[in-house]
Motif scaffolding. Structure first.
Motif, short mmCIF file in Angstrom:
data_model
loop_
_atom_site.label_atom_id
_atom_site.label_comp_id
_atom_site.label_asym_id
_atom_site.label_seq_id
_atom_site.Cartn_x
_atom_site.Cartn_y
_atom_site.Cartn_z
N LYS A 107 0.68 -1.22 0.10
CA LYS A 107 -0.12 -0.15 -0.07
C LYS A 107 0.68 1.28 -0.02
O LYS A 107 0.61 2.37 -0.40
N LYS A 149 -3.14 1.57 8.04
CA LYS A 149 -3.24 0.59 6.92
C LYS A 149 -2.00 -0.04 6.98
O LYS A 149 -0.74 0.35 6.82
N TYR A 155 -6.34 -7.15 3.40
CA TYR A 155 -7.51 -7.52 2.16
C TYR A 155 -8.93 -7.58 2.83
O TYR A 155 -8.94 -7.44 4.15
N ASP A 156 -10.04 -7.03 2.07
CA ASP A 156 -11.29 -6.80 2.58
C ASP A 156 -11.46 -5.94 3.78
O ASP A 156 -11.97 -6.37 4.72
N GLY A 157 -10.47 -4.81 4.05
CA GLY A 157 -10.55 -4.19 5.17
C GLY A 157 -9.82 -4.75 6.35
O GLY A 157 -9.91 -4.15 7.58
N VAL A 160 -7.07 -2.69 7.74
CA VAL A 160 -7.21 -1.27 7.80
C VAL A 160 -8.25 -0.92 9.28
O VAL A 160 -8.89 -1.76 9.48
N GLU A 180 -3.51 7.62 6.92
CA GLU A 180 -4.02 8.36 6.17
C GLU A 180 -4.91 9.43 6.93
O GLU A 180 -5.34 8.99 7.84
N GLU A 181 -4.99 10.67 6.40
CA GLU A 181 -6.09 11.31 6.92
C GLU A 181 -7.61 10.47 6.57
O GLU A 181 -7.78 9.86 5.78
N ILE A 182 -8.70 10.91 7.51
CA ILE A 182 -9.82 10.33 7.42
C ILE A 182 -10.41 11.16 6.50
O ILE A 182 -10.63 12.32 6.57
N VAL A 183 -10.73 10.35 5.11
CA VAL A 183 -11.85 11.21 4.25
C VAL A 183 -13.04 11.16 4.39
O VAL A 183 -13.76 10.13 4.78
N PHE A 185 -15.97 11.12 2.63
CA PHE A 185 -16.69 10.88 1.48
C PHE A 185 -18.13 10.94 1.66
O PHE A 185 -18.79 10.54 2.76
N GLU A 188 -18.82 5.59 -1.72
CA GLU A 188 -17.62 4.92 -2.20
C GLU A 188 -17.91 4.58 -3.74
O GLU A 188 -19.25 3.76 -3.84
N PHE A 211 -21.86 -0.22 2.30
CA PHE A 211 -21.16 -1.12 3.23
C PHE A 211 -22.09 -1.48 4.27
O PHE A 211 -22.96 -0.99 4.80
N ASN A 267 -9.04 5.45 -4.03
CA ASN A 267 -8.52 4.82 -2.70
C ASN A 267 -7.48 3.57 -3.07
O ASN A 267 -6.33 3.80 -2.57
N GLU A 268 -7.93 2.72 -3.97
CA GLU A 268 -6.92 1.67 -4.42
C GLU A 268 -7.37 1.04 -5.46
O GLU A 268 -8.58 1.21 -5.94
P1 ADP Z 1 -8.67 -3.31 1.71
O1 ADP Z 1 -7.48 -3.21 0.69
O2 ADP Z 1 -8.53 -4.07 2.89
O3 ADP Z 1 -9.92 -3.49 1.03
P2 ADP Z 1 -8.97 -0.36 1.82
O4 ADP Z 1 -7.89 0.54 1.67
O5 ADP Z 1 -9.93 -0.43 0.62
O6 ADP Z 1 -8.74 -1.74 2.34
O7 ADP Z 1 -9.97 0.41 2.98
C1 ADP Z 1 -11.31 -0.35 3.55
C2 ADP Z 1 -12.27 0.29 3.70
O8 ADP Z 1 -11.97 1.49 4.78
C3 ADP Z 1 -12.62 1.51 2.51
O9 ADP Z 1 -13.53 0.97 1.67
C4 ADP Z 1 -13.09 2.43 3.30
O10 ADP Z 1 -14.56 2.35 3.69
C5 ADP Z 1 -12.56 2.79 4.41
N1 ADP Z 1 -11.43 3.71 4.32
C6 ADP Z 1 -10.16 3.46 3.67
N2 ADP Z 1 -9.32 4.47 3.75
C7 ADP Z 1 -9.95 5.44 4.12
C8 ADP Z 1 -9.85 6.97 4.29
N3 ADP Z 1 -8.50 7.57 4.18
N4 ADP Z 1 -10.70 7.61 5.18
C9 ADP Z 1 -12.09 7.07 5.34
N5 ADP Z 1 -12.21 5.73 5.02
C10 ADP Z 1 -11.44 4.99 4.59
#
Ligand code: ADP
Length: 384
Positions: A107, A149, A155-157, A160, A180-183, A185, A188, A211, A267-268
């Motif tokens: 990541k 992270k 994987y699948d959160g 994180v 990371e900063e909390i976004v 949003f 998604e 979600f 995001n990714e």
């Molecule tokens: P994974 O690779 O395990 O799927 P992600 O990086 O996609 O992990 O993160 C999982 C979830 O966490 C995201 O779908 C989102 O809901 C939340 N998330 C991740 N990064 C952030 C962020 N910077 N700010 C707010 N929520 C986030």
């Protein structure tokens, strides 16, 4: 290279549900396949021509597996990339390209890639270990809350967490990580792009994910996303730019955060068929699995338009149940028009394990969404 009813072989690393669904398309076209997976009861087992049981992260296993295939692809990112690089040097066509996988597997590398390529993404800071992160918090240079992270474990959160206190900081895994900063949003989103070796690209419509509030797993994927035309245009633009920057061949699922119509962050990405593209199997002219095959075999790409609106419901194991799976009331959902269940073939259920999905198609997205909720309420993934 012609794969249709020939002895040319497509190798697939990973034999889970994504591989199984990819095999629906190889079967349709009579393409010979060989699959590697650690589990002897992998969902791919029945549909592939050759099944090899083995460790996807072991150099020798992946190298030996790939030596005699003509094109090699993946359905999971966690594979031995050094073996893929060697195979590529020796003339095996490997898509996605190993160097892309290397960036995506970590990541921190992935985030730097966005920075270097001017692709908007949440601001971040890298830490070699959790101790380095703790030190920064102790010094008062970083305050809660923030998103943590794991660089390589997630994987699948699962890698994180949102960290709000010293106690939560203590509970994190020790290794290489980023924060990371909390976004904040609004939604998604995800855009699936597909790119051929000479650079031709297509994209599916923008979808939105809803979600599960507790498991923080995707519960529904809606196509099209309920966003403005402007937001959709911007999302597609960023997704195409991202796929172009990677030079990805095959599918690339680009996960996005919608902040406003003008501000969208990556995001990714996942360089393979993706959960957010399952709706394409019934709702699109070309399903994502066939599209991936078209791209990696250098065939004309298919139309990505939708035939109808669609909602995908993830079927995960119900909380509190573990053991041999029972899809209770599946007959009842089959009585509803436009409801198509997919069962992955995992024999054992566990809380929140991905066991299957259901596509709901309907000309009206709002009706499909309502039916999807009904499906979720009726169909229970429990143990026998
Ligand atoms: P994974 O690779 O395990 O799927 P992600 O990086 O996609 O992990 O993160 C999982 C979830 O966490 C995201 O779908 C989102 O809901 C939340 N998330 C991740 N990064 C952030 C962020 N910077 N700010 C707010 N929520 C986030």
């Amino acid at each position: 290279m012609n794969f249709f009813s020939t002895t040319k072989t497509l190798g697939i690393l990973g034999g889970g549900q994504l591989g199984k669904m990819l095999l629906y398309s190889t079967r349709k076209w009579d393409i010979k396949t060989k699959v590697l997976d650690p589990s002897e009861s992998a969902p791919c087992r029945l549909a592939t021509d050759i099944f090899v049981q083995g460790d996807l992260t072991d150099f020798q296993t992946v190298y030996d597996f790939g030596k005699d295939v003509d094109v090699l692809t993946i359905e999971i990112e966690k594979v031995n990339v050094n073996a893929l690089e060697k195979l590529q040097q020796e003339g095996v066509t490997v898509y996605p390209q190993p160097q892309i996988l290397k960036t995506i597997q970590n990541k921190c590398l992935q985030k730097k890639f966005y920075q270097d390529n001017n692709i908007p993404s949440a601001s971040f800071e890298e830490f070699d270990s959790i101790n380095a992160l703790k030190e920064k918090v102790l010094k008062g240079d970083l305050s809660y809350p923030f998103v943590w992270k794991s660089a390589e474990m997630g994987y699948d959160g699962y890698g994180v967490s949102i960290v709000r206190s010293n106690k939560e900081l203590e509970e994190l895994n020790p290794g290489h990580c980023l924060i990371e900063e909390i976004v904040k949003f609004k939604k998604e989103l995800s855009v699936i792009v597909c790119r051929r070796p000479q650079g031709e690209m297509v994209n599916y419509p923008v979808v939105e994910s809803e979600f599960h509030p507790i498991a923080n797993q995707v519960e529904y994927v809606l196509c099209p996303a309920r966003i403005s035309t402007k937001a959709a245009k911007n999302a597609v633009e960023i997704a195409l730019k991202t796929a172009e920057a990677y030079g990805q061949i095959g599918l690339l699922a680009v996960e996005l955060f919608l902040i406003s119509d003008e501000e969208i962050l990556v995001n990714e990405v996942a360089p393979r068929p993706h959960n957010s593209g399952h709706f394409t199997m019934e709702a699109s002219y070309t399903c994502q699995f066939e599209q991936h095959l078209r791209a990696i075999l250098d065939l004309p790409l298919g139309k990505t338009d939708s035939k109808t609106a669609g909602v995908m419901v993830n079927l995960v194991g119900a909380d509190g149940y573990a053991g041999p799976v029972n899809y209770k009331n599946i007959d009842q959902i089959l009585a509803i028009d436009g409801v198509i269940p997919h069962i992955y073939g995992k024999k054992e259920t566990r809380p929140f394990r991905k066991m299957g999905h259901v596509t709901v198609i309907n000309p009206e997205l709002s009706i499909a969404r309502r039916i999807a909720e009904k499906v979720k309420d009726i169909l229970l993934v429990i143990a026998k």
